[in-house]
Enzyme design. Structure first.
Site, short mmCIF file in Angstrom:
data_model
loop_
_atom_site.label_atom_id
_atom_site.label_comp_id
_atom_site.label_asym_id
_atom_site.label_seq_id
_atom_site.Cartn_x
_atom_site.Cartn_y
_atom_site.Cartn_z
CG HIS A 65 -1.96 1.03 1.24
ND1 HIS A 65 -3.21 0.86 0.69
CD2 HIS A 65 -1.96 2.29 1.73
CE1 HIS A 65 -3.93 1.94 0.85
NE2 HIS A 65 -3.20 2.85 1.48
CG HIS A 67 -1.70 6.77 -1.13
ND1 HIS A 67 -3.02 6.87 -1.54
CD2 HIS A 67 -1.73 6.03 0.00
CE1 HIS A 67 -3.80 6.21 -0.67
NE2 HIS A 67 -3.04 5.69 0.26
CD GLU A 145 -8.18 6.65 -3.57
OE1 GLU A 145 -7.82 5.97 -2.61
OE2 GLU A 145 -7.83 7.84 -3.74
CB SER A 149 -19.43 11.63 -0.08
OG SER A 149 -19.11 13.02 -0.04
CG HIS A 183 -10.82 7.10 -0.33
ND1 HIS A 183 -11.43 7.64 0.78
CD2 HIS A 183 -9.51 7.35 -0.19
CE1 HIS A 183 -10.50 8.21 1.53
NE2 HIS A 183 -9.33 8.06 0.96
CG HIS A 210 -7.91 3.80 2.64
ND1 HIS A 210 -8.05 4.32 1.38
CD2 HIS A 210 -6.59 3.84 2.92
CE1 HIS A 210 -6.85 4.68 0.92
NE2 HIS A 210 -5.95 4.39 1.83
CD GLU A 213 -6.36 5.96 7.54
OE1 GLU A 213 -7.13 6.07 6.57
OE2 GLU A 213 -5.19 6.40 7.54
#
Ligand code: BEZ
Ligand code: FE2
Length: 414
Positions: A65, A67, A145, A149, A183, A210, A213
């Protein structure tokens, strides 16, 4: 064909077998592993390279993992609390992205390579890391990705995601596998989750997400309260009633039939871990990121008790100070301070080799016949008893002596 021999060879199988005075014969794949005498005798015509006193061979490491699109960050972002961090990401995202040019990607790839990373899983938010990953010396699982929302932008975001996915598919090869990352449950609209996972399911992709977290994520998904409520109010002030988009359970259920990697899982419940296991999924442990953003440590004891597999990721330089996997393993060794040193060290090494390769779907991570020859050579700083090797390796290794990917020695890119 090549033969490498060393004082020690970590097979990285479940038994954590360590061979002394051992050798490995390979071309693109591993042909044979055994004692130095045996291998040299069996392959008389093949040149042997002995790596010297206190040398060690093992599978190359897997960073499941990262980015890379955040690789220019050093001190822009705020740590100590997840939402403080998220706010700073939103504020500095464009600057970080602009500053991440060719040199920056090269340094990031080289840092991983020098630490012995032969395979990594890249979470690409914008497609900006695509060409660097396609041309990387390492093998890459490239996760496009999907995130967003707000219902009014779902179509735009989905089309953008489809375009990125399509572009990445042009470069698909044995060492570059295009895929999908959802995501998170707090940031991704259920329509986006459903549509992207339909693609993943039909194309048998390994997906990354994810999950749990932060404490704030737990509170938001369970009760619709807390820091995320304040965050959504601030960033989407036009929405009259703010509610979570997904429940944790519904979110997990949407991954039925998809091989999924659940990153972080710091605040997941036993029931949720059971669901991940039933889904055939595994967990990605990013200990430094977890310490910096969430003051929390993954419950490895519970995972091991449940026999739920985990691998290790550095996360991006957005939540880490380096992409060196040995720094990550050292951090894990100290963060899980209540665990037996020897068994934890073995578990972490297996998580970064065998389990990592399995998680990303590559046939390496174990030094055994038939696997891809993804191998690293390491030098221990002194003599070491065999039962003490796992933690000494983690304590003392910064860079590897050599790295072979599909049997070819790789050097840092210039
Ligand atoms: C969004 O783009 O809708 C979003 C991004 C980050 C956190 C939550 C929502
Ligand atoms: Fe991440």
């Amino acid at each position: 064909m090549k033969i490498l021999s060393a004082d020690f060879l970590l097979v990285c199988n479940d038994e954590f077998e360590i061979l002394e005075n051992a050798a490995i014969c390979f071309d693109k794949k591993i042909i044979d592993v055994g004692s130095r005498e045996e291998i040299v005798e069996r392959y008389k015509d093949v040149k042997e390279l002995y790596l010297g006193k206190n040398s060690l061979l093992m599978p190359s490491l897997v960073n499941t993992h990262v980015h890379l699109e955040f690789s220019s960050n050093r001190t822009y972002l705020k740590y100590g609390d997840f939402l403080r961090w998220l706010g700073s990401v939103i504020k500095y995202r464009e600057i970080i992205s602009k500053e991440c040019k060719e040199e920056c990607y090269k340094n990031a790839l080289n840092q991983m390579l020098k630490s012995g990373v032969g395979i990594f899983g890249e979470i690409s938010s914008r497609g900006e890391s695509l060409s660097y990953c396609v041309n990387a010396p390492q093998k890459v699982l490239f996760f496009n990705e999907i995130l967003g929302s707000q219902p009014e932008v779902v179509d735009i975001l989905y089309n953008d995601f489809l375009n990125r996915l399509k572009e990445s598919k042009k470069y698909a090869s044995d060492k570059f596998i295009p895929s999908i990352s959802v995501h998170s449950p707090y940031s991704t609209h259920p329509i986006l989750i459903k549509k992207s996972l339909e693609i993943a399911r039909s194309e048998n992709m390994i997906v990354s997400t994810h999950f749990m977290e932060s404490r704030a994520e737990r509170e938001w998904l369970d009760r619709g309260e807390g820091d995320f409520k304040r965050f959504f109010r601030e960033f989407f002030p036009h929405i009259p009633v703010i509610k979570p988009l997904n429940s944790a359970k519904e979110f997990l259920k949407s991954f039925i039939g998809v091989r999924t990697l659940f990153t972080h899982a710091l605040f997941a419940t036993r029931e949720e871990f059971e669901m991940m296991k039933d889904l055939g999924g595994s967990v990605i442990h990013c200990p430094i990121s977890n310490r910096l953003l969430n003051n929390a440590v993954l419950d490895l004891k519970l995972l091991e008790e449940m026999k739920l597999s985990y691998s290790v990721g550095t996360d991006g330089l957005s939540s880490n100070y380096s992409l060196n996997m040995w720094n990550e393993l050292r951090a894990a060794l100290f963060l899980h301070f209540d665990r037996d040193l020897i068994s934890l060290s073995k578990s972490l090494i297996l998580a970064s080799t065998k389990e990592g390769a399995k998680a990303l779907g590559f046939n390496s991570g174990v030094l055994e016949k038939g696997r891809s020859a993804d191998i690293i050579a390491v030098k221990l700083p002194g003599e070491c008893e065999v039962q003490e090797i796992a933690y000494h390796l983690i304590l003392h290794t910064r860079e590897v002596e050599k790295i072979f990917i599909d049997g070819e020695e790789e050097c840092p890119i210039s």
